[in-house]
Scaffold this motif. Structure first.
Motif, PDB file in Angstrom:
ATOM      1  N   ARG A  42      78.616  78.325  27.859  1.00 32.38           N
ATOM      2  CA  ARG A  42      80.032  78.604  27.677  1.00 32.38           C
ATOM      3  C   ARG A  42      80.619  77.621  26.659  1.00 32.38           C
ATOM      4  NH1 ARG A  42      81.138  79.067  34.201  1.00 32.38           N
ATOM      5  NH2 ARG A  42      80.277  81.177  34.475  1.00 32.38           N
ATOM      6  N   THR A  43      81.776  77.973  26.134  1.00 29.41           N
ATOM      7  CA  THR A  43      82.439  77.111  25.152  1.00 29.41           C
ATOM      8  C   THR A  43      82.694  75.733  25.734  1.00 29.41           C
ATOM      9  OG1 THR A  43      83.506  79.049  24.187  1.00 29.41           O
ATOM     10  CG2 THR A  43      84.445  76.906  23.643  1.00 29.41           C
ATOM     11  N   GLN A  44      82.238  74.706  25.012  1.00 26.74           N
ATOM     12  CA  GLN A  44      82.415  73.299  25.387  1.00 26.74           C
ATOM     13  C   GLN A  44      81.722  72.943  26.710  1.00 26.74           C
ATOM     14  OE1 GLN A  44      86.746  72.710  25.112  1.00 26.74           O
ATOM     15  NE2 GLN A  44      86.487  71.966  23.027  1.00 26.74           N
ATOM     16  N   GLU A  45      80.765  73.754  27.149  1.00 28.52           N
ATOM     17  CA  GLU A  45      80.003  73.438  28.355  1.00 28.52           C
ATOM     18  C   GLU A  45      78.897  72.447  28.003  1.00 28.52           C
ATOM     19  OE1 GLU A  45      78.265  75.971  32.116  1.00 28.52           O
ATOM     20  OE2 GLU A  45      77.869  76.753  30.108  1.00 28.52           O
ATOM     21  N   SER A  46      78.831  71.349  28.703  1.00 27.95           N
ATOM     22  CA  SER A  46      77.812  70.341  28.414  1.00 27.95           C
ATOM     23  C   SER A  46      76.432  70.851  28.824  1.00 27.95           C
ATOM     24  CB  SER A  46      78.119  69.053  29.171  1.00 27.95           C
ATOM     25  OG  SER A  46      77.906  69.234  30.564  1.00 27.95           O
ATOM     26  N   PRO A  47      75.364  70.316  28.221  1.00 26.07           N
ATOM     27  CA  PRO A  47      74.017  70.746  28.617  1.00 26.07           C
ATOM     28  C   PRO A  47      73.743  70.579  30.114  1.00 26.07           C
ATOM     29  CG  PRO A  47      73.908  69.555  26.544  1.00 26.07           C
ATOM     30  CD  PRO A  47      75.319  69.415  27.036  1.00 26.07           C
ATOM     31  N   SER A  48      74.171  69.458  30.694  1.00 27.42           N
ATOM     32  CA  SER A  48      73.906  69.242  32.119  1.00 27.42           C
ATOM     33  C   SER A  48      74.674  70.235  32.994  1.00 27.42           C
ATOM     34  CB  SER A  48      74.236  67.803  32.523  1.00 27.42           C
ATOM     35  OG  SER A  48      75.601  67.521  32.330  1.00 27.42           O
ATOM     36  N   ALA A  49      75.922  70.532  32.619  1.00 26.56           N
ATOM     37  CA  ALA A  49      76.701  71.516  33.375  1.00 26.56           C
ATOM     38  C   ALA A  49      76.085  72.905  33.223  1.00 26.56           C
ATOM     39  CB  ALA A  49      78.152  71.520  32.895  1.00 26.56           C
ATOM     40  N   TYR A  50      75.625  73.204  32.024  1.00 27.40           N
ATOM     41  CA  TYR A  50      75.015  74.512  31.746  1.00 27.40           C
ATOM     42  C   TYR A  50      73.759  74.741  32.581  1.00 27.40           C
ATOM     43  CZ  TYR A  50      72.372  77.979  28.976  1.00 27.40           C
ATOM     44  OH  TYR A  50      71.629  79.060  28.566  1.00 27.40           O
ATOM     45  N   VAL A  51      72.847  73.770  32.590  1.00 27.25           N
ATOM     46  CA  VAL A  51      71.582  73.976  33.296  1.00 27.25           C
ATOM     47  C   VAL A  51      71.810  74.044  34.810  1.00 27.25           C
ATOM     48  CG1 VAL A  51      70.885  71.530  33.523  1.00 27.25           C
ATOM     49  CG2 VAL A  51      69.142  73.318  33.260  1.00 27.25           C
ATOM     50  N   GLN A  52      72.783  73.287  35.315  1.00 21.57           N
ATOM     51  CA  GLN A  52      73.086  73.357  36.748  1.00 21.57           C
ATOM     52  C   GLN A  52      73.724  74.696  37.110  1.00 21.57           C
ATOM     53  OE1 GLN A  52      74.404  69.409  38.660  1.00 21.57           O
ATOM     54  NE2 GLN A  52      74.752  69.031  36.470  1.00 21.57           N
ATOM     55  N   ARG A  53      74.588  75.187  36.232  1.00 24.80           N
ATOM     56  CA  ARG A  53      75.205  76.501  36.488  1.00 24.80           C
ATOM     57  C   ARG A  53      74.140  77.598  36.524  1.00 24.80           C
ATOM     58  NH1 ARG A  53      76.748  80.534  33.088  1.00 24.80           N
ATOM     59  NH2 ARG A  53      76.775  79.242  31.197  1.00 24.80           N
ATOM     60  N   LEU A  54      73.200  77.565  35.569  1.00 19.33           N
ATOM     61  CA  LEU A  54      72.163  78.588  35.539  1.00 19.33           C
ATOM     62  C   LEU A  54      71.291  78.540  36.783  1.00 19.33           C
ATOM     63  CD1 LEU A  54      70.820  78.867  31.874  1.00 19.33           C
ATOM     64  CD2 LEU A  54      72.462  80.311  33.070  1.00 19.33           C
ATOM     65  N   ALA A  55      70.922  77.344  37.225  1.00 21.20           N
ATOM     66  CA  ALA A  55      70.104  77.238  38.438  1.00 21.20           C
ATOM     67  C   ALA A  55      70.840  77.840  39.627  1.00 21.20           C
ATOM     68  CB  ALA A  55      69.745  75.781  38.703  1.00 21.20           C
ATOM     69  N   ARG A  56      72.143  77.533  39.743  1.00 21.69           N
ATOM     70  CA  ARG A  56      72.935  78.079  40.841  1.00 21.69           C
ATOM     71  C   ARG A  56      73.045  79.597  40.735  1.00 21.69           C
ATOM     72  NH1 ARG A  56      77.295  76.000  39.526  1.00 21.69           N
ATOM     73  NH2 ARG A  56      78.357  77.862  38.762  1.00 21.69           N
ATOM     74  N   VAL A  76      66.992  80.667  49.231  1.00 26.66           N
ATOM     75  CA  VAL A  76      66.471  81.023  47.907  1.00 26.66           C
ATOM     76  C   VAL A  76      66.592  79.807  46.997  1.00 26.66           C
ATOM     77  CG1 VAL A  76      66.742  82.510  45.887  1.00 26.66           C
ATOM     78  CG2 VAL A  76      67.087  83.451  48.180  1.00 26.66           C
ATOM     79  N   LEU A  77      65.491  79.517  46.286  1.00 23.19           N
ATOM     80  CA  LEU A  77      65.459  78.405  45.343  1.00 23.19           C
ATOM     81  C   LEU A  77      65.521  78.941  43.919  1.00 23.19           C
ATOM     82  CD1 LEU A  77      64.990  75.307  44.911  1.00 23.19           C
ATOM     83  CD2 LEU A  77      62.554  75.858  44.718  1.00 23.19           C
ATOM     84  N   GLY A  78      66.472  78.444  43.146  1.00 28.35           N
ATOM     85  CA  GLY A  78      66.579  78.796  41.731  1.00 28.35           C
ATOM     86  C   GLY A  78      66.410  77.541  40.891  1.00 28.35           C
ATOM     87  N   ALA A  79      65.940  77.705  39.664  1.00 25.99           N
ATOM     88  CA  ALA A  79      65.744  76.546  38.791  1.00 25.99           C
ATOM     89  C   ALA A  79      65.909  76.963  37.334  1.00 25.99           C
ATOM     90  CB  ALA A  79      64.365  75.933  39.006  1.00 25.99           C
ATOM     91  N   ASP A  80      66.297  76.010  36.516  1.00 20.69           N
ATOM     92  CA  ASP A  80      66.373  76.251  35.079  1.00 20.69           C
ATOM     93  C   ASP A  80      66.048  74.954  34.352  1.00 20.69           C
ATOM     94  OD1 ASP A  80      67.214  78.399  33.048  1.00 20.69           O
ATOM     95  OD2 ASP A  80      68.257  76.607  32.342  1.00 20.69           O
ATOM     96  N   THR A  81      65.383  75.095  33.213  1.00 20.84           N
ATOM     97  CA  THR A  81      64.980  73.946  32.408  1.00 20.84           C
ATOM     98  C   THR A  81      65.441  74.130  30.967  1.00 20.84           C
ATOM     99  OG1 THR A  81      63.005  73.584  33.774  1.00 20.84           O
ATOM    100  CG2 THR A  81      63.016  72.570  31.584  1.00 20.84           C
ATOM    101  N   ILE A  82      66.015  73.082  30.400  1.00 17.03           N
ATOM    102  CA  ILE A  82      66.373  73.096  28.992  1.00 17.03           C
ATOM    103  C   ILE A  82      65.898  71.794  28.350  1.00 17.03           C
ATOM    104  CG2 ILE A  82      68.371  74.635  29.210  1.00 17.03           C
ATOM    105  CD1 ILE A  82      70.176  72.138  29.113  1.00 17.03           C
ATOM    106  N   VAL A  83      65.699  71.846  27.050  1.00 23.48           N
ATOM    107  CA  VAL A  83      65.401  70.660  26.259  1.00 23.48           C
ATOM    108  C   VAL A  83      66.637  70.361  25.416  1.00 23.48           C
ATOM    109  CG1 VAL A  83      63.995  69.776  24.342  1.00 23.48           C
ATOM    110  CG2 VAL A  83      62.912  71.013  26.242  1.00 23.48           C
ATOM    111  N   VAL A  84      67.027  69.088  25.369  1.00 25.65           N
ATOM    112  CA  VAL A  84      68.242  68.696  24.661  1.00 25.65           C
ATOM    113  C   VAL A  84      67.905  67.586  23.672  1.00 25.65           C
ATOM    114  CG1 VAL A  84      70.591  67.807  24.890  1.00 25.65           C
ATOM    115  CG2 VAL A  84      69.629  69.266  26.687  1.00 25.65           C
TER     116      VAL A  84
END
Length: 204
Positions: A42-56, A76-84
Motif C-alpha cells: 500500500r502507499t507509504q506502507e513500510s516493508p515490515s508492515a507489509y510483510v506482517q499484513r500479508l502473513a495475517r 491456520v498458519l500463514g507466512a510471507d517472506t520479502i527481501v529488502v
C-alpha cells in the motif's frame, strides 16, 4: 511427508515446500489449505508492515477456506517472506532479467530478509516478525545468469534460496537462518505455544 491419514494439528496457508519441511522438522502435523491474497504494498506502507499484513491476510484467507470447505476447525498458519535492500522490497522475480537486476542489487552488500508468521483461530489472530541481515559477496554476471538457468530463483523472494545453490552467494548472516528459508522457527514456536498447539516436545 506428513501422512494425510494423520489428524493435522494446524492448517498451513502456504504452498511452500520449504515451510512444510520446517514444520515437519519440529514435529507439527499439518495440512495445506488454499489462501490467495493480492501481494501489493500500500502507499507509504513500510516493508515490515507489509510483510506482517500479508502473513495475517494469508492466515485469514486460509481460515476462510477451512470454514467454507466445512473442514474440522483448527488454527491456520500463514507466512510471507520479502527481501529488502535500501528500503526497496524485492519479491519473486518475474523473469531472467528481473532476477538478474535483483541479484545485482544484492551483490557485495547487506540486505534484510523479513519473514512474518501469523496464526488465526476463530477471532484470535497473532502475528510475529523475523528480520535477518544477510551479506552477499560480489557477484559476476555470468554466475548470475548460470544461477537463473538452474531454476532455483524462480519462486524465491529476492531471487535466491539460501538453503539451496544460492548459499554460495552468502558471506554472512545475522539473525534467523530459518527466517531466511521462509519460516522462522523461534517465532513459529512462540505462536504454537500461544495457541497451545503441540510440537515434538509434547508429542515425543
Amino acid at each position: 511427508m506428513v501422512n494425510l491419514q494423520d489428524e493435522p494439528s494446524i492448517y498451513l496457508a502456504s504452498q511452500s515446500p520449504r515451510r512444510r519441511e520446517l514444520l515437519q522438522q519440529i514435529g507439527v502435523l499439518h495440512r495445506v489449505v488454499a489462501a490467495n491474497v493480492t501481494e501489493v504494498p500500500r502507499t507509504q506502507e513500510s516493508p515490515s508492515a507489509y510483510v506482517q499484513r500479508l502473513a495475517r491476510e494469508k492466515a485469514e484467507a486460509g481460515f476462510a477456506t477451512v470454514k467454507a470447505s466445512q473442514m474440522p476447525v483448527k488454527a491456520v498458519l500463514g507466512a510471507d517472506t520479502i527481501v529488502v535492500v535500501n528500503n526497496e522490497i524485492l519479491e519473486k522475480p518475474q523473469d531472467a532479467q528481473h532476477a538478474a537486476a535483483m541479484l545485482r542489487k544484492l551483490a557485495g552488500t547487506e540486505h534484510q530478509v523479513m519473514t512474518a508468521v501469523a496464526m488465526i483461530m476463530q477471532e484470535k489472530c497473532s502475528v510475529k516478525l523475523s528480520v535477518t541481515d544477510v551479506v552477499f559477496r560480489p557477484l559476476e554476471d555470468d554466475e548470475i545468469a548460470a544461477y537463473w538457468k538452474t531454476g532455483e530463483p524462480c519462486d524465491k523472494a529476492g531471487g535466491y534460496g539460501i538453503q539451496g545453490l544460492g548459499a554460495v552467494f552468502v558471506q554472512q548472516i545475522r539473525g534467523s537462518y530459518t527466517g531466511v528459508v521462509g519460516l522462522p522457527i523461534e517465532q513459529t514456536v512462540a505462536l504454537l505455544q500461544e495457541f497451545a498447539i503441540p510440537y515434538w516436545q509434547q508429542t515425543a
